[in-house]
Write a protein that holds these residues in place. Structure first.
Motif, mmCIF file in Angstrom:
data_model
loop_
_atom_site.group_PDB
_atom_site.id
_atom_site.type_symbol
_atom_site.label_atom_id
_atom_site.label_comp_id
_atom_site.label_asym_id
_atom_site.label_seq_id
_atom_site.Cartn_x
_atom_site.Cartn_y
_atom_site.Cartn_z
ATOM 1 N N GLY A 28 3.536 1.024 2.901
ATOM 2 C CA GLY A 28 4.360 -0.173 2.712
ATOM 3 C C GLY A 28 5.246 -0.101 1.484
ATOM 4 N N GLY A 79 -2.881 -0.480 10.937
ATOM 5 C CA GLY A 79 -3.562 -1.748 11.139
ATOM 6 C C GLY A 79 -4.675 -1.601 12.154
ATOM 7 N N SER A 134 -0.999 -9.327 -0.258
ATOM 8 C CA SER A 134 -1.875 -10.366 -0.810
ATOM 9 C C SER A 134 -1.367 -10.806 -2.186
ATOM 10 N N ASN A 137 -0.554 -8.567 -5.317
ATOM 11 C CA ASN A 137 0.513 -7.561 -5.263
ATOM 12 C C ASN A 137 1.924 -8.129 -5.114
ATOM 13 N N ASN A 183 1.563 11.039 12.309
ATOM 14 C CA ASN A 183 1.048 11.790 11.168
ATOM 15 C C ASN A 183 -0.466 11.651 11.027
ATOM 16 N N GLY A 208 0.818 -1.212 0.000
ATOM 17 C CA GLY A 208 0.000 0.000 0.000
ATOM 18 C C GLY A 208 0.851 1.262 0.000
HETATM 19 N N1 NAP Z 1 1.201 6.103 11.767
HETATM 20 C C1 NAP Z 1 0.912 7.066 10.912
HETATM 21 O O1 NAP Z 1 1.248 8.212 11.101
HETATM 22 C C2 NAP Z 1 0.177 6.622 9.684
HETATM 23 C C3 NAP Z 1 0.332 7.321 8.492
HETATM 24 C C4 NAP Z 1 -0.272 6.820 7.358
HETATM 25 C C5 NAP Z 1 -1.033 5.652 7.461
HETATM 26 N N2 NAP Z 1 -1.207 5.039 8.642
HETATM 27 C C6 NAP Z 1 -2.012 3.811 8.779
HETATM 28 O O2 NAP Z 1 -1.317 2.761 8.115
HETATM 29 C C7 NAP Z 1 -2.261 1.870 7.553
HETATM 30 C C8 NAP Z 1 -1.969 1.666 6.070
HETATM 31 O O3 NAP Z 1 -1.971 2.891 5.385
HETATM 32 P P1 NAP Z 1 -1.676 2.900 3.826
HETATM 33 O O4 NAP Z 1 -1.796 4.310 3.394
HETATM 34 O O5 NAP Z 1 -0.429 2.164 3.510
HETATM 35 O O6 NAP Z 1 -2.951 2.065 3.308
HETATM 36 P P2 NAP Z 1 -3.203 1.370 1.914
HETATM 37 O O7 NAP Z 1 -2.523 2.099 0.814
HETATM 38 O O8 NAP Z 1 -4.662 1.135 1.833
HETATM 39 O O9 NAP Z 1 -2.451 -0.052 2.029
HETATM 40 C C9 NAP Z 1 -2.921 -1.065 2.833
HETATM 41 C C10 NAP Z 1 -1.937 -2.244 2.803
HETATM 42 O O10 NAP Z 1 -2.323 -3.207 3.782
HETATM 43 C C11 NAP Z 1 -2.297 -4.503 3.195
HETATM 44 N N3 NAP Z 1 -3.184 -5.369 3.952
HETATM 45 C C12 NAP Z 1 -4.543 -5.388 3.983
HETATM 46 N N4 NAP Z 1 -4.955 -6.340 4.831
HETATM 47 C C13 NAP Z 1 -3.842 -6.914 5.357
HETATM 48 C C14 NAP Z 1 -3.609 -7.954 6.280
HETATM 49 N N5 NAP Z 1 -4.614 -8.618 6.857
HETATM 50 N N6 NAP Z 1 -2.330 -8.278 6.595
HETATM 51 C C15 NAP Z 1 -1.299 -7.630 6.023
HETATM 52 N N7 NAP Z 1 -1.446 -6.626 5.135
HETATM 53 C C16 NAP Z 1 -2.710 -6.281 4.807
HETATM 54 C C17 NAP Z 1 -2.661 -4.277 1.757
HETATM 55 O O11 NAP Z 1 -2.178 -5.341 1.000
HETATM 56 P P3 NAP Z 1 -3.029 -5.963 -0.221
HETATM 57 O O12 NAP Z 1 -3.652 -4.828 -0.993
HETATM 58 O O13 NAP Z 1 -2.002 -6.698 -1.006
HETATM 59 O O14 NAP Z 1 -4.084 -6.802 0.441
HETATM 60 C C18 NAP Z 1 -1.863 -2.994 1.492
HETATM 61 O O15 NAP Z 1 -0.499 -3.322 1.275
HETATM 62 C C19 NAP Z 1 -3.644 2.455 7.860
HETATM 63 O O16 NAP Z 1 -4.117 1.808 9.029
HETATM 64 C C20 NAP Z 1 -3.365 3.912 8.128
HETATM 65 O O17 NAP Z 1 -4.330 4.502 8.960
HETATM 66 C C21 NAP Z 1 -0.588 5.474 9.735
#
Ligand code: NAP
Length: 274
Positions: free
Chosen positions: A165, A244, A184, A187, A273, A162
């Motif tokens: 990641g 997550g 998954s 990807n 963030n 995502g």
């Molecule tokens: N800490 C911070 O400051 C911050 C900043 C930004 C984002 N976040 C958080 O980080 C998370 C992801 O953000 P993002 O922008 O990367 O989202 P995103 O673009 O929607 O990506 C989601 C990722 O999670 C994977 N995924 C889905 N279900 C999964 C599972 N059961 N096990 C392992 N991987 C799984 C997806 O893989 P597939 O598509 O291959 O299934 C994809 O790689 C969110 O919860 C968001 O709120 C936090």
């Protein structure tokens, strides 16, 4: 100016294209004509008020306080405040405006403090630049600042395909790590193409149960109990949670308090963030 306004919490139907007042920069701000903005997980969280505590800080309890969503931006500076030193009108810039600024980028214009933006590299389009700030910063903070990533380490990224990641895979490779990407089936090829050394399909295999140990785990999505993460970590490994399930974040926050005093394995929650 036109803006996408979030009228109340709910499904995407609550978003409306409306005419709103064009902002004017304060002395320490620039006015950016927006060419591109990107959508992050935080935007749907603010739209839906999920998790609930978004309403307490910094969302607005009954209805959204910041009615214009969007944090990432790329565009051209249209005008500058009296105290601006680093930028001039016409500069192409990109940046990230956290919710604490009260600003949103799903609009034609936004004002930004000069510390929140940087000059856009000339080899990036506005669309490419707007896709970088929040996701890449989160990945960098998780791996470098919390994770203390080192060359040669085995680094596992859970949620590798995502926004966060896919930057994490590339940043970890740039630090010289051996990268194990979890995503998954659809990807797997993509994460290899951006540098992953090994891939694990989470629909077929649970990486916490295969006996492998990692020096650093960055959890971007999904859920595993904290005990499973720590079992997959080397004795002095670091586990960083950036996203997550809420339970995953909560367990890591509790564990972090314990492990920070004892040495050995360490746990951090990276939620800077929003
Ligand atoms: N800490 C911070 O400051 C911050 C900043 C930004 C984002 N976040 C958080 O980080 C998370 C992801 O953000 P993002 O922008 O990367 O989202 P995103 O673009 O929607 O990506 C989601 C990722 O999670 C994977 N995924 C889905 N279900 C999964 C599972 N059961 N096990 C392992 N991987 C799984 C997806 O893989 P597939 O598509 O291959 O299934 C994809 O790689 C969110 O919860 C968001 O709120 C936090």
């Amino acid at each position: 100016m036109k803006a996408i306004v979030c009228t109340k919490y709910g499904s995407p139907d609550v978003l409306q294209l409306q005419e709103v007042a064009k902002p004017a920069p304060q002395d320490d701000e620039v006015l950016i004509k927006i060419y591109a903005a990107s959508v992050n997980a935080r935007d749907w969280r603010f739209m839906r008020a999920k998790p609930f505590f978004i309403r307490l800080m910094p969302g607005g309890f009954l209805q959204p306080k910041n009615k214009i969503l969007g944090a990432d931006v790329a565009g051209r500076i249209e005008s500058i405040g009296n105290n601006i030193k680093q930028f001039k009108s016409g500069d192409e810039v990109f940046g990230y405006l956290p919710s604490t600024t009260g600003r949103g980028t799903f609009a034609e214009y936004v004002c930004a403090n000069e510390n929140a933006i940087a000059l856009k590299p000339v080899n990036l389009s506005f669309e490419q630049a707007a896709a970088v700030p929040l996701a890449a910063m989160t990945a960098l903070q998780g791996l470098r600042d919390n994770g203390n990533i080192q060359p040669g380490q085995k680094v596992l990224i859970n949620g590798a395909s995502g926004g966060v990641g896919s930057f994490a895979v590339q940043i970890a490779k740039a630090f010289g790590a051996e990268v194990i990407a979890v995503c998954s089936t659809r990807n797997l090829e993509m994460v290899c193409s951006i540098g992953a050394d090994h891939v694990i399909d989470y629909t077929k295999e649970d990486f916490t149960q295969n006996g492998q140990k990692y020096d650093l785990i960055l959890a971007v999505n999904g859920y595993h109990p904290i005990s499973d993460y720590l079992r997959a970590l080397s004795p002095d490994g670091i586990y960083v949670v950036a996203g997550g399930s809420m339970l995953q974040l909560f367990q890591a926050a509790l564990q972090g308090r314990r492990t920070s005093k004892t040495g050995g394995q360490k746990t951090y929650v990276n939620v800077n963030n929003v």
